[in-house]
Design an enzyme around this catalytic site. Structure first.
Site, PDB file in Angstrom:
ATOM      1  N   ARG A   1     -33.745   0.927  -5.325  1.00 19.15           N
ATOM      2  CA  ARG A   1     -35.104   1.244  -5.823  1.00 19.15           C
ATOM      3  C   ARG A   1     -35.873  -0.025  -6.187  1.00 19.15           C
ATOM      4  O   ARG A   1     -37.098  -0.047  -6.080  1.00 19.15           O
ATOM      5  CB  ARG A   1     -35.020   2.153  -7.034  1.00 19.15           C
ATOM      6  CG  ARG A   1     -34.619   3.540  -6.624  1.00 19.15           C
ATOM      7  CD  ARG A   1     -34.813   4.543  -7.706  1.00 19.15           C
ATOM      8  NE  ARG A   1     -34.715   5.855  -7.106  1.00 19.15           N
ATOM      9  CZ  ARG A   1     -34.631   6.985  -7.762  1.00 19.15           C
ATOM     10  NH1 ARG A   1     -34.635   6.974  -9.059  1.00 19.15           N
ATOM     11  NH2 ARG A   1     -34.560   8.130  -7.122  1.00 19.15           N
TER      12      ARG A   1
ATOM     13  N   LYS B   1     -28.383  25.774  -3.111  1.00 15.61           N
ATOM     14  CA  LYS B   1     -28.947  27.122  -3.267  1.00 15.61           C
ATOM     15  C   LYS B   1     -30.229  27.350  -2.485  1.00 15.61           C
ATOM     16  O   LYS B   1     -31.022  26.433  -2.297  1.00 15.61           O
ATOM     17  CB  LYS B   1     -29.256  27.361  -4.739  1.00 15.61           C
ATOM     18  CG  LYS B   1     -28.022  27.448  -5.599  1.00 15.61           C
ATOM     19  CD  LYS B   1     -28.443  27.726  -7.020  1.00 15.61           C
ATOM     20  CE  LYS B   1     -27.230  27.921  -7.904  1.00 15.61           C
ATOM     21  NZ  LYS B   1     -27.625  28.043  -9.296  1.00 15.61           N
TER      22      LYS B   1
ATOM     23  N   GLY C   1     -32.107  15.934  -2.366  1.00 13.24           N
ATOM     24  CA  GLY C   1     -30.738  16.267  -2.760  1.00 13.24           C
ATOM     25  C   GLY C   1     -29.910  15.012  -2.654  1.00 13.24           C
ATOM     26  O   GLY C   1     -30.295  13.954  -3.136  1.00 13.24           O
TER      27      GLY C   1
ATOM     28  N   GLY D   1     -36.988  14.848  -5.239  1.00 11.49           N
ATOM     29  CA  GLY D   1     -37.873  15.933  -5.687  1.00 11.49           C
ATOM     30  C   GLY D   1     -39.250  15.831  -5.061  1.00 11.49           C
ATOM     31  O   GLY D   1     -39.827  16.831  -4.627  1.00 11.49           O
TER      32      GLY D   1
HETATM   33  P1  AMP Z   1     -29.159  20.268  -3.327  1.00 11.78           P
HETATM   34  O1  AMP Z   1     -29.406  19.416  -4.547  1.00 11.78           O
HETATM   35  O2  AMP Z   1     -29.670  21.659  -3.458  1.00 11.78           O
HETATM   36  O3  AMP Z   1     -29.582  19.587  -2.056  1.00 11.78           O
HETATM   37  O4  AMP Z   1     -27.589  20.469  -3.261  1.00 11.78           O
HETATM   38  C1  AMP Z   1     -26.678  19.440  -3.086  1.00 11.78           C
HETATM   39  C2  AMP Z   1     -25.327  19.971  -3.495  1.00 11.78           C
HETATM   40  O5  AMP Z   1     -24.995  21.111  -2.708  1.00 11.78           O
HETATM   41  C3  AMP Z   1     -24.204  18.981  -3.294  1.00 11.78           C
HETATM   42  O6  AMP Z   1     -23.777  18.539  -4.550  1.00 11.78           O
HETATM   43  C4  AMP Z   1     -23.124  19.795  -2.588  1.00 11.78           C
HETATM   44  O7  AMP Z   1     -21.847  19.649  -3.166  1.00 11.78           O
HETATM   45  C5  AMP Z   1     -23.602  21.230  -2.759  1.00 11.78           C
HETATM   46  N1  AMP Z   1     -23.115  22.119  -1.682  1.00 11.78           N
HETATM   47  C6  AMP Z   1     -23.269  21.954  -0.370  1.00 11.78           C
HETATM   48  N2  AMP Z   1     -22.633  22.920   0.311  1.00 11.78           N
HETATM   49  C7  AMP Z   1     -22.062  23.734  -0.595  1.00 11.78           C
HETATM   50  C8  AMP Z   1     -21.266  24.915  -0.514  1.00 11.78           C
HETATM   51  N3  AMP Z   1     -20.923  25.440   0.668  1.00 11.78           N
HETATM   52  N4  AMP Z   1     -20.860  25.482  -1.652  1.00 11.78           N
HETATM   53  C9  AMP Z   1     -21.190  24.944  -2.856  1.00 11.78           C
HETATM   54  N5  AMP Z   1     -21.939  23.845  -3.006  1.00 11.78           N
HETATM   55  C10 AMP Z   1     -22.379  23.236  -1.891  1.00 11.78           C
END
Ligand code: AMP
Length: 397
Positions: free
Chosen positions: A35, A197, A350, A373
């Site tokens: 950064r 999610k 993410g 974000g």
């Molecule tokens: P996000 O911040 O919504 O992009 O989510 C990232 C997170 O999703 C990471 O920490 C992953 O470990 C988690 N993740 C990805 N695939 C899965 C899965 N099949 N089940 C549970 N967590 C997941």
């Protein structure tokens, strides 16, 4: 919106809002300075132009209180090393002491003011606080893309009180790449959306489905779609309440002729653990008591084939629990597929950028966003408050 190269900076006091929210270890050592490095083109440009450089930033979440562990001192030290010149660390970001330091600056001097979030007014977008910051500036340049989705005093209110406001080179790059891919993408345009999610990415899914030619879904969120399509997904991450929305997105895809890809196999385990027993199963054979934690090899082949003719790819969210090696193959394989495609590739949000760096393929990705974000909000089709403020500013002094 104007950018830094449209201002005359010679001998001017230029106030830069950067995102120096860097990770620190328990001894206050910076573990990743990307950064800080990302702001060097903007700072060097201003130095060459003969500006006086005043930098403001936040670090961590001190919640409006002075907490030494969130001091920007380590950043001043690293920045000084990267610029090969002294960087003065101010004891605060407002007050007489700081004013004295700023007033005594000469052209080419660099000063970093202490963490903005030591003052509760920063996150409240307080105009009085913004006014005080604004008094340092002949020109205000916001290059903190990572904070652009926040409405804070140092990136929104401040633009009312400085006559000349604009974006830095990092902001320019981020805005240009996302604008290009969302407004005039070279087609086929493919979105890869993963992560935990559906709820966190629903608005992005709804916005993107109208713009893309193909939508690829992986990660935990895929199981809400698969369950909505009638599959047994065991104990995989499912948001039951969002199954109707997931079904709706798939229906819209069909109506619009958007090709929609879900995993066809997955890596299952009884729990999220590096020691857990694992097996690869077709989606049709998922059992009721394990969970899907990564995409399987057949899915990697399918998704890779779907990328073959892509000209624009935007990717947000990992394909599995990539933090654990046993569930990281799908994400790593997709990094290679994206990196080796003949498309303009934009990655962000993410932990996707972390996954890309982990595989060592960063150089082959066209653009890796610095703001998780903020980039997600651009994919949702929203206008970021900091960018709207720069667009609107005219100096109400
Ligand atoms: P996000 O911040 O919504 O992009 O989510 C990232 C997170 O999703 C990471 O920490 C992953 O470990 C988690 N993740 C990805 N695939 C899965 C899965 N099949 N089940 C549970 N967590 C997941």
């Amino acid at each position: 919106m104007r950018f830094i190269d449209q201002f005359s900076l010679k001998d001017k006091k230029v106030l830069f809002r950067f995102d120096y929210n860097v990770p620190l270890d328990s001894s206050q050592n910076i573990t990743d300075d990307s950064r800080i490095r990302a702001t060097l083109p903007t700072i060097n440009y201003a130095l060459d132009a003969g500006a006086r450089i005043i930098i403001i930033s936040h670090l961590g979440r001190p919640k409006g209180k002075v907490k030494p562990e969130f001091s920007l001192c380590p950043v001043a030290k690293r920045l000084s090393r990267l610029l090969h010149k002294d960087v003065v660390m101010a004891p605060d970001c407002i007050g007489d002491n700081v004013r004295g330091l700023v007033d005594s600056m000469k052209s080419g001097d660099v000063i970093l003011l202490e963490n903005l979030r030591f003052h509760p007014e920063e996150e409240k977008n307080d105009e009085g606080f913004a006014r005080q910051l604004a008094t340092y500036a002949d020109v205000y340049i916001d290059d903190a893309f990572g904070n652009a989705h926040r409405t804070h005093a140092s990136n929104v209110a401040i633009t009312k009180f400085v006559k000349e406001c604009g974006g830095g080179f990092l902001m320019k790059k981020e805005v240009n790449y996302f604008q290009k891919c969302l407004e005039k993408p070279a087609r086929p345009f493919v979105a890869i959306i993963g992560g935990s999610k559906v709820s966190g990415k629903l608005e992005a899914l709804v916005n993107l489905i109208k713009r893309v030619d193909k939508m690829i879904i992986g990660g935990g969120m895929a199981f809400t779609f698969l369950k909505a399509a009638g599959y047994e997904v065991g104990k995989s991450l499912v948001e039951e309440d969002l199954m109707p929305m997931a079904a709706e997105v798939m229906k819209t895809a069909k109506e619009l002729g958007v090709k929609f890809y879900l995993p066809v196999d997955c890596v299952m385990a009884p729990e999220i653990s590096a020691e857990a027993e694992t097996k690869i199963v077709p989606i049709q054979e998922m059992n009721s008591h394990w969970m899907g934690l990564d995409i399987g090899p057949a899915t990697i082949t399918l998704f890779t084939e779907a990328l073959a003719n892509a000209k624009t790819i935007v990717w947000n969210g990992p394909m599995g629990v990539f933090e654990i090696d046993a569930f990281g193959r799908g994400t790593a394989a997709m990094v290679h597929s994206v990196a080796n495609s003949y498309a303009m590739t934009i990655v962000g949000g993410g932990d996707t950028d972390v996954a890309v760096h982990k595989t060592g393929e960063s150089d082959k990705i066209t653009y890796i966003s610095t703001g998780g974000g903020a980039s997600l909000e651009l994919l949702e089709g929203k206008e970021l408050p900091a960018i709207a403020a720069l667009d609107a500013c005219g100096g109400a002094l």
